[in-house]
Design an enzyme around this catalytic site. Structure first.
Site, PDB file in Angstrom:
ATOM      1  N   PHE A 240       0.835  -1.207   0.000  1.00  0.00           N
ATOM      2  CA  PHE A 240       0.000   0.000   0.000  1.00  0.00           C
ATOM      3  C   PHE A 240       0.878   1.269   0.000  1.00  0.00           C
ATOM      4  CE2 PHE A 240      -1.738   2.769   3.544  1.00  0.00           C
ATOM      5  CZ  PHE A 240      -2.368   3.666   2.704  1.00  0.00           C
TER       6      PHE A 240
ATOM      7  N   ASP B 148       9.100  -7.250  -3.842  1.00  0.00           N
ATOM      8  CA  ASP B 148       7.911  -7.603  -3.057  1.00  0.00           C
ATOM      9  C   ASP B 148       7.609  -9.088  -3.242  1.00  0.00           C
ATOM     10  OD1 ASP B 148       5.385  -5.466  -2.068  1.00  0.00           O
ATOM     11  OD2 ASP B 148       5.146  -7.632  -1.951  1.00  0.00           O
TER      12      ASP B 148
ATOM     13  N   GLY C 142       1.516  -7.342  -0.303  1.00  0.00           N
ATOM     14  CA  GLY C 142       1.549  -6.456  -1.469  1.00  0.00           C
ATOM     15  C   GLY C 142       0.736  -7.091  -2.587  1.00  0.00           C
TER      16      GLY C 142
ATOM     17  N   LEU D 120      10.636  -0.966   3.422  1.00  0.00           N
ATOM     18  CA  LEU D 120       9.249  -0.962   3.912  1.00  0.00           C
ATOM     19  C   LEU D 120       8.714  -2.374   4.135  1.00  0.00           C
ATOM     20  CD1 LEU D 120       9.488   1.996   2.854  1.00  0.00           C
ATOM     21  CD2 LEU D 120       7.181   1.772   1.962  1.00  0.00           C
TER      22      LEU D 120
ATOM     23  N   THR E 160      10.029 -12.308   9.103  1.00  0.00           N
ATOM     24  CA  THR E 160      10.114 -11.251   8.087  1.00  0.00           C
ATOM     25  C   THR E 160      10.749 -10.004   8.670  1.00  0.00           C
ATOM     26  OG1 THR E 160       8.028 -12.063   7.232  1.00  0.00           O
ATOM     27  CG2 THR E 160       8.748  -9.934   6.406  1.00  0.00           C
TER      28      THR E 160
ATOM     29  N   TYR F 168       5.354  -8.336  18.105  1.00  0.00           N
ATOM     30  CA  TYR F 168       5.476  -7.531  16.881  1.00  0.00           C
ATOM     31  C   TYR F 168       6.157  -6.201  17.213  1.00  0.00           C
ATOM     32  CZ  TYR F 168       4.288  -4.594  12.922  1.00  0.00           C
ATOM     33  OH  TYR F 168       4.368  -3.727  11.851  1.00  0.00           O
TER      34      TYR F 168
END
Ligand code: UDP
Length: 325
Positions: free
Chosen positions: A11, A31, A36, A76, A95, A149
């Site tokens: 986004f 990506d 995504g 990002l 990740t 997180y």
């Protein structure tokens, strides 16, 4: 310049790619299309300044090649959305931590400047507002996904910071506060696209908890402008910056506002947190950024207010639903 955006089909990444191309740069978007989407960048398809590479930041060989090729990196790529994090905590941790370690180590190998997007989740349960960059983090048990997180994003920040301090790698850390806008999906829990879709379908708007919790929503174009200016500013290096709006609204009032703007027949349905997320889930009661640091460095000021943002998102969704029949 040749710019690498990890998470470039996401986004925010897709809006950033567009803005950089408009400024005359070329963009490589890396990506893995986990959150995504190809549709986010399909309008850039065929543009000679844009290349989408489908792959993961966990693929060291690939990241090595792309970092070598580029001049600067916007990192990002990350697990996003509270819902996703609660449902897939292991993948989220890997990740964020392993992926960032790979990106920073390659940036260090080829001496490329990196801007990393962190999150207001960093502050945890600190309800003191407005939150300053140096304020305390108040977290619950690391066994709760939300706090793990938050910790994984803190590790990203630590990595960025110590690569700067110890290795002299130019890094910039940006803590985003609830960025919203077109192309954002409600699939991972984000409240505004969810409410907009529910209201357009005349379905109940699902307000979690009491609805008294509050947030400040930043329009994606304002966020992108801030990211680019921070990347370009020499004095941002080695620093951490809040990027957000200060227009605070409770989630209950947000639901009412969306219903009113859409002109919907929807009602508000209150859903307990343990039903919406998981047993023992803890929310943040209040999250408002202090933006004096970013304001004084780059003159940052959001230009699009919440009402306008909602209208833009309603129009986009309305068109999409119409096209779907
Ligand atoms: N929320 C809600 N209904 C939804 C989705 C989210 O009431 O369908 C609430 C959520 O519990 C939180 C706020 O809206 O209090 C913002 O949620 P979001 O996931 O968008 O962002 P974050 O929690 O990361 O601030």
């Amino acid at each position: 310049m040749e710019v690498l955006i990890t998470g470039g089909a996401g986004f925010i990444g897709s809006h950033l790619a567009e803005a950089l191309i408009a400024q005359g740069h070329s963009v490589i978007a890396l990506d893995n299309l986990s959150t995504g989407r190809i549709e986010n960048v399909k309008h850039l398809d065929g543009n000679s300044s844009f290349q989408l590479v489908i792959g993961s930041i966990l693929d060291e060989f690939l990241v090595d090649k792309l970092v070598e090729r580029c001049d600067i990196i916007y990192h990002l790529a990350a697990a996003v959305g509270v819902k996703l994090i609660v449902e897939h905590p292991l993948e989220s941790m890997t990740t964020n931590i392993k992926g960032s370690e790979i990106v920073f180590s390659m940036a260090h190998r080829y001496r490329k400047k990196v801007l990393v997007t962190s999150s207001s989740e960093i502050y945890g349960k600190n309800t003191q507002g407005p939150l300053k960059e140096d304020d305390d983090r108040i977290l619950g048990s690391p066994l709760k996904s939300r706090w793990s997180y938050s910790t994984s994003k803190a590790v990203d920040e630590i990595l960025a910071y110590i690569y700067w301090k110890e290795m002299n790698l130019p890094t910039v850390i940006v803590r985003l506060f609830n960025v919203v806008g077109p192309r954002q999906t409600g699939a991972y829990g984000m409240v505004v696209p969810r409410f907009v879709e529910q209201a357009l379908k005349n379905e109940p708007l699902t307000v979690y908890g009491s609805g008294e919790q509050s947030r400040c929503f930043l329009y994606v174009s304002d966020a992108v402008k801030g990211l680019i200016q921070l990347m370009e500013h020499p004095q941002a290096v080695g620093g951490v910056f809040n990027l957000g709006s200060q227009e605070e609204i409770s989630i209950k009032d947000l639901a009412r506002k969306v219903i009113e703007i859409v002109g919907s027949n929807s009602e508000i349905k209150y859903v307990p947190y343990e039903e919406a997320y998981e047993e023992g889930f803890e929310d943040m009661e209040r999250r408002i950024p202090d933006i004096s640091r970013v304001r004084s460095l780059i003159g940052f000021q959001p230009t699009v207010n919440l009402e306008e943002v909602i209208k833009i998102m309603v129009e986009e969704k309305r068109k999409e639903l119409f096209e779907q029949g």
